[in-house]
Design a protein around this motif. Structure first.
Motif, short mmCIF file in Angstrom:
data_model
loop_
_atom_site.label_atom_id
_atom_site.label_comp_id
_atom_site.label_asym_id
_atom_site.label_seq_id
_atom_site.Cartn_x
_atom_site.Cartn_y
_atom_site.Cartn_z
N LYS A 83 -42.39 -21.20 36.56
CA LYS A 83 -42.67 -19.93 35.89
C LYS A 83 -41.50 -19.41 35.05
O LYS A 83 -41.70 -18.71 34.06
CB LYS A 83 -43.09 -18.87 36.91
N TRP A 84 -40.26 -19.74 35.46
CA TRP A 84 -39.11 -19.23 34.70
C TRP A 84 -38.91 -19.96 33.38
O TRP A 84 -38.04 -19.59 32.59
CB TRP A 84 -37.85 -19.30 35.55
N TYR A 85 -39.70 -21.02 33.13
CA TYR A 85 -39.63 -21.68 31.83
C TYR A 85 -40.77 -21.26 30.91
O TYR A 85 -40.99 -21.86 29.86
CB TYR A 85 -39.62 -23.21 32.02
N GLN A 86 -41.50 -20.21 31.30
CA GLN A 86 -42.51 -19.64 30.43
C GLN A 86 -41.86 -18.56 29.55
O GLN A 86 -40.83 -17.99 29.92
CB GLN A 86 -43.64 -19.02 31.26
N PRO A 87 -42.42 -18.26 28.37
CA PRO A 87 -41.83 -17.21 27.51
C PRO A 87 -41.76 -15.87 28.24
O PRO A 87 -42.68 -15.49 28.97
CB PRO A 87 -42.81 -17.15 26.33
N ILE A 88 -40.65 -15.17 28.05
CA ILE A 88 -40.42 -13.88 28.70
C ILE A 88 -40.14 -12.84 27.62
O ILE A 88 -39.33 -13.08 26.71
CB ILE A 88 -39.23 -13.96 29.67
N ALA A 89 -40.79 -11.68 27.71
CA ALA A 89 -40.54 -10.57 26.79
C ALA A 89 -39.53 -9.63 27.42
O ALA A 89 -39.72 -9.17 28.55
CB ALA A 89 -41.83 -9.83 26.48
N VAL A 90 -38.44 -9.37 26.70
CA VAL A 90 -37.37 -8.51 27.22
C VAL A 90 -37.19 -7.32 26.29
O VAL A 90 -36.66 -7.47 25.18
CB VAL A 90 -36.03 -9.29 27.32
N PRO A 91 -37.64 -6.11 26.68
CA PRO A 91 -37.42 -4.93 25.84
C PRO A 91 -35.97 -4.46 25.96
O PRO A 91 -35.45 -4.29 27.07
CB PRO A 91 -38.39 -3.90 26.42
N ILE A 92 -35.28 -4.28 24.84
CA ILE A 92 -33.89 -3.85 24.83
C ILE A 92 -33.78 -2.59 23.98
O ILE A 92 -34.16 -2.59 22.81
CB ILE A 92 -32.96 -4.96 24.29
N GLU A 93 -33.26 -1.53 24.57
CA GLU A 93 -33.18 -0.23 23.89
C GLU A 93 -32.42 -0.35 22.58
O GLU A 93 -31.34 -0.94 22.52
CB GLU A 93 -32.49 0.78 24.81
N ASP A 94 -33.01 0.21 21.54
CA ASP A 94 -32.43 0.25 20.19
C ASP A 94 -32.40 -1.11 19.49
O ASP A 94 -31.99 -1.21 18.34
CB ASP A 94 -31.00 0.82 20.19
N LEU A 95 -32.81 -2.18 20.19
CA LEU A 95 -32.78 -3.50 19.57
C LEU A 95 -34.16 -4.17 19.55
O LEU A 95 -34.27 -5.32 19.15
CB LEU A 95 -31.79 -4.41 20.30
N GLY A 96 -35.19 -3.47 20.00
CA GLY A 96 -36.54 -4.01 19.90
C GLY A 96 -36.93 -4.89 21.08
O GLY A 96 -36.36 -4.81 22.17
N ILE A 97 -37.92 -5.73 20.83
CA ILE A 97 -38.44 -6.64 21.86
C ILE A 97 -37.88 -8.04 21.62
O ILE A 97 -37.92 -8.56 20.50
CB ILE A 97 -39.98 -6.69 21.82
N TRP A 98 -37.38 -8.66 22.68
CA TRP A 98 -36.81 -9.99 22.59
C TRP A 98 -37.68 -10.97 23.37
O TRP A 98 -38.00 -10.73 24.53
CB TRP A 98 -35.39 -10.02 23.15
N ILE A 99 -38.09 -12.05 22.71
CA ILE A 99 -38.87 -13.10 23.36
C ILE A 99 -37.94 -14.27 23.65
O ILE A 99 -37.31 -14.82 22.74
CB ILE A 99 -40.05 -13.57 22.48
N VAL A 100 -37.84 -14.64 24.91
CA VAL A 100 -36.92 -15.70 25.34
C VAL A 100 -37.71 -16.84 25.98
O VAL A 100 -38.56 -16.61 26.84
CB VAL A 100 -35.89 -15.15 26.36
N LYS A 101 -37.43 -18.05 25.53
CA LYS A 101 -38.07 -19.23 26.13
C LYS A 101 -37.02 -20.30 26.39
O LYS A 101 -36.23 -20.64 25.51
CB LYS A 101 -39.17 -19.79 25.23
N ILE A 102 -37.02 -20.83 27.62
CA ILE A 102 -36.09 -21.88 28.02
C ILE A 102 -36.86 -23.18 28.19
O ILE A 102 -37.91 -23.20 28.85
CB ILE A 102 -35.40 -21.51 29.35
N THR A 103 -36.37 -24.25 27.61
CA THR A 103 -37.03 -25.55 27.70
C THR A 103 -36.07 -26.60 28.23
O THR A 103 -35.01 -26.84 27.64
CB THR A 103 -37.55 -26.00 26.32
N PRO A 104 -36.39 -27.26 29.35
CA PRO A 104 -35.53 -28.36 29.83
C PRO A 104 -35.57 -29.52 28.85
O PRO A 104 -36.63 -29.87 28.31
CB PRO A 104 -36.18 -28.74 31.17
N LEU A 105 -34.43 -30.14 28.64
CA LEU A 105 -34.35 -31.30 27.74
C LEU A 105 -34.12 -32.57 28.56
O LEU A 105 -34.77 -32.75 29.56
CB LEU A 105 -33.24 -31.08 26.70
#
Length: 309
Positions: A83-105
């Motif tokens: 589950k931690w390798y699924q896209p995550i939405a991170v709201p950051i005050e004054d900087l908008g919404i950040w979408i983070v995705k981690i992919t093992p290589l």
């Protein structure tokens, strides 16, 4: 008296004109300065936004490195199904919404780990996958040439050739293979028209073994024991729900040989050393923002590649 009065009048007129000219000059300067300030404020604002985004991305990536290191101490495998390798939405005050995705290589043939410690001899477990890859690419003539391009010495292999411009070291980036411009084209390196390229089979981000939880089917089909009977496809389907953790688990798949786990001992793994982190920032006042693509090395806890779009 008249001459004196006339002279005085002329002086007053000159002073008045000078004052008017100075006034016009000051107004012009003030207008120009005001325009300059507005432009600088816009530029600085954009720069501040860019610096803030870059700083926040750096904070996020370093936090991710810490989490991945901790996870490695307790979990023996890496898989996109976690589950931690699924896209995550991170709201950051004054900087908008950040979408983070981690992919093992560590998902393809490791170009930087192809050779034994002498940096010249191809590892035996990769001999057949390397040959079969060039068969699939329809360029068997490049099989030994590319090895000569990357190995440490300047002695050509049988049927190959060494040139003065050869790297004689593993590449730091796949694009360095284009130095063989007469033999390797961008189309062959990256694929074209639906055909796979070298980059679809090889990577520079690997510790020397291929993570079977993330390797594409066409890469797994090159590996001993997984190259027949559709076994690679069955593994790809199963790992979506149940990631692999040990080589012994391969025996449960129909078509797997009892020797499969032994054949893959030095070539297959289930954990990754390298990870790709994709970050996209959406400003609250716009429809888009800055994107980052970062490669991290969990073993050294370092960022090894940073790109911004």
């Amino acid at each position: 008296m008249k001459l004196k009065a006339l002279s005085c009048s002329r002086k007053k007129g000159f002073v008045l004109v000078s004052v008017l000219m100075l006034g016009v000059l000051l107004i012009s300067c003030a207008t120009a300065f005001s325009w300059f300030v507005r432009q600088q404020v816009r530029t600085v604002g954009n720069e501040l936004q860019s610096i803030s985004s870059r700083s926040m991305a750096h904070v996020l990536v370093n936090s991710i490195i810490g989490v991945l290191v901790t996870m490695s101490e307790h979990i023996g495998y890496d898989s996109p199904a976690q589950k931690w390798y699924q896209p995550i939405a991170v709201p950051i005050e004054d900087l908008g919404i950040w979408i983070v995705k981690i992919t093992p290589l560590d998902d393809k043939i490791p170009l930087r780990e192809l050779f034994l410690p002498d940096a010249n001899t191809l590892r035996r477990e990769f001999a057949d996958p390397w040959k079969d890859m060039w068969e699939k690419l329809n360029h068997r003539e490049l099989e030994d040439l590319l090895l000569d391009f990357m190995d440490r010495n300047n002695k050509p292999r049988v049927g190959s050739v060494e040139h003065e411009y050869f790297l004689n070291r593993p590449p730091f980036d796949l694009s360095e293979l284009l130095m063989l411009s007469e033999d390797i084209t961008p189309e062959l390196l990256y694929g074209s028209g639906g055909a796979l390229g070298i980059a679809d089979y090889c990577t520079i981000y690997s510790d020397g073994r291929i993570n079977l939880n993330v390797a594409p089917v066409h890469v797994m089909e090159l590996l001993p024991g997984l190259d027949t009977g559709g076994l690679a496809e069955r593994i790809a389907r199963e790992r979506r729900e149940t990631p692999l953790q040990t080589l012994d688990e391969l025996s449960k798949f129909p078509g797997a040989s009892p020797k499969t786990s032994t054949q893959l001992t030095n070539i297959a793994a289930f954990k990754s050393r390298y990870f790709q982190v994709d970050i996209e920032c959406f400003d609250q006042n716009s429809t888009g923002g800055t994107s980052f693509q970062v490669i991290i090395d969990r073993t050294t806890k370092q960022i090894v590649r940073w790109e911004e779009f």
